[in-house]
Design a protein around this motif. Structure first.
Motif, short mmCIF file in Angstrom:
data_model
loop_
_atom_site.label_atom_id
_atom_site.label_comp_id
_atom_site.label_asym_id
_atom_site.label_seq_id
_atom_site.Cartn_x
_atom_site.Cartn_y
_atom_site.Cartn_z
N MET A 1 -6.59 -16.79 14.54
CA MET A 1 -6.34 -16.93 13.18
C MET A 1 -4.69 -17.39 12.88
SD MET A 1 -8.44 -13.78 11.24
CE MET A 1 -8.09 -14.28 9.58
N GLY A 2 -4.01 -16.73 13.53
CA GLY A 2 -2.51 -17.19 13.67
C GLY A 2 -2.28 -18.65 13.88
N ARG A 3 -2.97 -19.20 14.95
CA ARG A 3 -2.83 -20.64 15.18
C ARG A 3 -3.33 -21.61 14.07
NH1 ARG A 3 1.10 -18.73 18.26
NH2 ARG A 3 0.20 -17.14 19.62
N ALA A 4 -4.62 -21.00 13.67
CA ALA A 4 -5.08 -21.83 12.61
C ALA A 4 -4.40 -21.90 11.23
CB ALA A 4 -6.39 -21.38 12.21
N ALA A 5 -3.53 -20.70 11.00
CA ALA A 5 -2.74 -20.68 9.71
C ALA A 5 -1.31 -21.69 10.05
CB ALA A 5 -2.41 -19.30 9.45
N THR A 6 -0.98 -21.61 11.37
CA THR A 6 -0.13 -22.60 11.86
C THR A 6 -0.15 -24.10 11.55
OG1 THR A 6 0.96 -20.90 13.27
CG2 THR A 6 1.58 -23.19 13.37
N ALA A 7 -1.30 -24.33 11.90
CA ALA A 7 -2.14 -25.92 11.58
C ALA A 7 -2.10 -26.20 10.32
CB ALA A 7 -3.33 -25.96 12.72
N LEU A 8 -2.49 -25.34 9.39
CA LEU A 8 -2.67 -25.53 8.06
C LEU A 8 -1.45 -25.65 7.34
CD1 LEU A 8 -5.17 -23.10 7.13
CD2 LEU A 8 -5.54 -25.44 6.67
N ALA A 9 -0.28 -24.70 7.81
CA ALA A 9 0.92 -24.89 7.27
C ALA A 9 1.55 -26.53 7.66
CB ALA A 9 1.75 -24.00 7.68
N GLY A 10 1.34 -26.92 8.98
CA GLY A 10 1.72 -28.15 9.28
C GLY A 10 1.08 -29.32 8.69
N LEU A 11 -0.13 -29.04 8.21
CA LEU A 11 -0.93 -30.25 7.61
C LEU A 11 -0.38 -30.18 5.98
CD1 LEU A 11 -3.12 -32.22 7.23
CD2 LEU A 11 -4.69 -30.51 7.10
N ALA A 12 -0.07 -28.84 5.58
CA ALA A 12 0.42 -28.76 4.07
C ALA A 12 1.91 -29.31 3.99
CB ALA A 12 0.46 -27.24 3.79
N GLU A 13 2.58 -29.26 4.99
CA GLU A 13 3.93 -29.97 5.00
C GLU A 13 3.84 -31.45 4.93
OE1 GLU A 13 7.99 -30.52 7.74
OE2 GLU A 13 6.32 -29.31 8.42
N GLN A 14 2.71 -32.02 5.76
CA GLN A 14 2.58 -33.52 5.78
C GLN A 14 2.16 -33.82 4.34
OE1 GLN A 14 0.00 -35.30 8.68
NE2 GLN A 14 0.36 -33.71 9.97
N VAL A 15 1.25 -33.12 3.53
CA VAL A 15 0.78 -33.46 2.21
C VAL A 15 1.81 -33.35 1.32
CG1 VAL A 15 -0.55 -32.40 0.45
CG2 VAL A 15 -1.63 -32.50 2.76
N LEU A 16 2.67 -32.48 1.29
CA LEU A 16 3.84 -32.40 0.52
C LEU A 16 4.75 -33.65 0.66
CD1 LEU A 16 4.95 -28.63 0.71
CD2 LEU A 16 3.92 -29.85 -1.28
N ARG A 17 5.15 -34.13 1.96
CA ARG A 17 5.97 -35.12 2.08
C ARG A 17 5.23 -36.56 1.70
NH1 ARG A 17 10.45 -33.50 4.61
NH2 ARG A 17 10.75 -31.89 5.85
N THR A 18 3.95 -36.67 2.02
CA THR A 18 3.25 -37.93 1.81
C THR A 18 2.53 -37.89 0.46
OG1 THR A 18 1.05 -37.10 2.73
CG2 THR A 18 2.79 -38.32 4.16
N HIS A 19 2.42 -36.98 -0.08
CA HIS A 19 1.44 -36.87 -1.46
C HIS A 19 0.02 -37.72 -1.48
CE1 HIS A 19 5.37 -35.96 -4.17
NE2 HIS A 19 4.88 -35.30 -3.46
N ASP A 20 -0.42 -37.26 -0.04
CA ASP A 20 -1.71 -38.09 0.34
C ASP A 20 -2.75 -37.35 -0.32
OD1 ASP A 20 -4.14 -38.96 1.66
OD2 ASP A 20 -2.78 -39.83 3.32
N PRO A 21 -3.57 -37.66 -1.10
CA PRO A 21 -4.60 -36.64 -1.72
C PRO A 21 -5.77 -36.55 -0.63
CG PRO A 21 -4.86 -38.75 -2.76
CD PRO A 21 -3.74 -38.79 -2.00
N GLU A 22 -6.10 -37.58 0.17
CA GLU A 22 -6.96 -37.47 1.24
C GLU A 22 -6.56 -36.24 2.23
OE1 GLU A 22 -8.16 -40.94 3.29
OE2 GLU A 22 -8.79 -41.95 1.18
N LEU A 23 -5.46 -36.26 2.51
CA LEU A 23 -4.94 -35.11 3.30
C LEU A 23 -5.05 -33.75 2.84
CD1 LEU A 23 -1.64 -36.37 5.33
CD2 LEU A 23 -4.02 -35.73 6.48
N ALA A 24 -4.65 -33.84 1.37
CA ALA A 24 -4.68 -32.63 0.78
C ALA A 24 -6.32 -32.01 0.61
CB ALA A 24 -4.44 -32.83 -0.83
N THR A 25 -7.05 -32.85 0.63
CA THR A 25 -8.65 -32.53 0.64
C THR A 25 -8.86 -31.98 1.69
OG1 THR A 25 -9.08 -34.17 -1.09
CG2 THR A 25 -10.94 -33.12 0.17
N GLU A 26 -8.37 -32.31 2.96
CA GLU A 26 -8.50 -32.01 4.39
C GLU A 26 -8.36 -30.46 4.49
OE1 GLU A 26 -9.92 -32.12 8.45
OE2 GLU A 26 -10.24 -33.52 6.67
N LEU A 27 -7.10 -30.11 3.71
CA LEU A 27 -6.76 -28.72 3.81
C LEU A 27 -7.87 -27.63 3.50
CD1 LEU A 27 -3.47 -28.82 2.25
CD2 LEU A 27 -3.65 -27.93 4.54
#
Length: 215
Positions: A124-150
């Protein structure tokens, strides 16, 4: 004036992404501390969450100043309003990582959990870490497709949470009542952390498209 305004918006975006990065580092470090019963690692989490809180106030103040002084409209307005809400979401992510570290500190030198329970919490911790990494990408790119992937990625964390609860509720589970309480709380911390990353994605979708957040 508009050039300066957009520079300030970019700076706010970078600060929010940094808060998310620190939250991801905090949840990863907290998980390492959990599975290793490592007190210095747990203390490192408190340093990381302090850094998040040091960004919290200035980010919030910057967003409110942009609202008050620049009177943004349309997408610019959505970006500023989204920033105000994101500060709270990202701060809460750091707080949840800190709760994991507090469990480690409270039970040290013993492990908080063991066996299959610890294995699931580690995942669960590793999954949460990966989600945070993806969320950071979403914040930097404002990519709605990446946002949906979360949202899709968070399903894995939810599945692990259900598996953890099923394990603890099994009459043959060998753990004590305090161990069950600890594991239940830890599972909830990770599950809520994932939920906040999904909210980050939904807020970015609102920013880009103007679509209201889904429940």
């Amino acid at each position: 004036m508009r050039i300066k305004f957009h520079e300030q918006l970019d700076d706010l975006t970078n600060q929010l992404a940094l808060m998310c990065h620190l939250a991801g580092e905090a949840i990863e470090t907290a998980t390492d501390a959990l599975v290793q019963a490592d007190l210095p690692l747990a203390e490192r989490v408190f340093d990381l969450t302090e850094q998040i809180e040091q960004l919290h106030g200035p980010c919030e103040e910057q967003a409110m100043a942009l609202l008050a002084l620049q009177a943004p409209v349309a997408r610019d307005l959505r970006q500023v309003v989204t920033g105000v809400h994101l500060v709270t979401d990202l701060s809460r992510m750091g707080g949840l990582a800190q709760h994991v570290a507090e469990s480690v500190r409270r039970r040290h030198p013993n492990h908080v959990t063991s066996g299959e329970t610890e294995e699931i919490l580690n995942r669960m911790g590793r999954a949460a870490t990966a989600l945070a990494g993806l969320a950071e990408q979403v914040l930097r790119t404002h990519d709605p497709e990446l946002a949906t992937e979360l949202g899709r990625r968070d399903d894995e964390l939810d599945d692990l949470h259900r598996r953890l609860l099923t394990l603890i509720e099994d009459p043959t589970w060998p753990g004590s009542i305090p161990a069950a309480v600890d594991a239940t709380l830890l599972g909830r911390f990770y599950e809520r952390f994932g939920d906040h990353t999904v909210v980050v994605g939904r807020r970015v979708i609102f920013l880009v498209t103007g679509e209201p957040l889904s429940p």
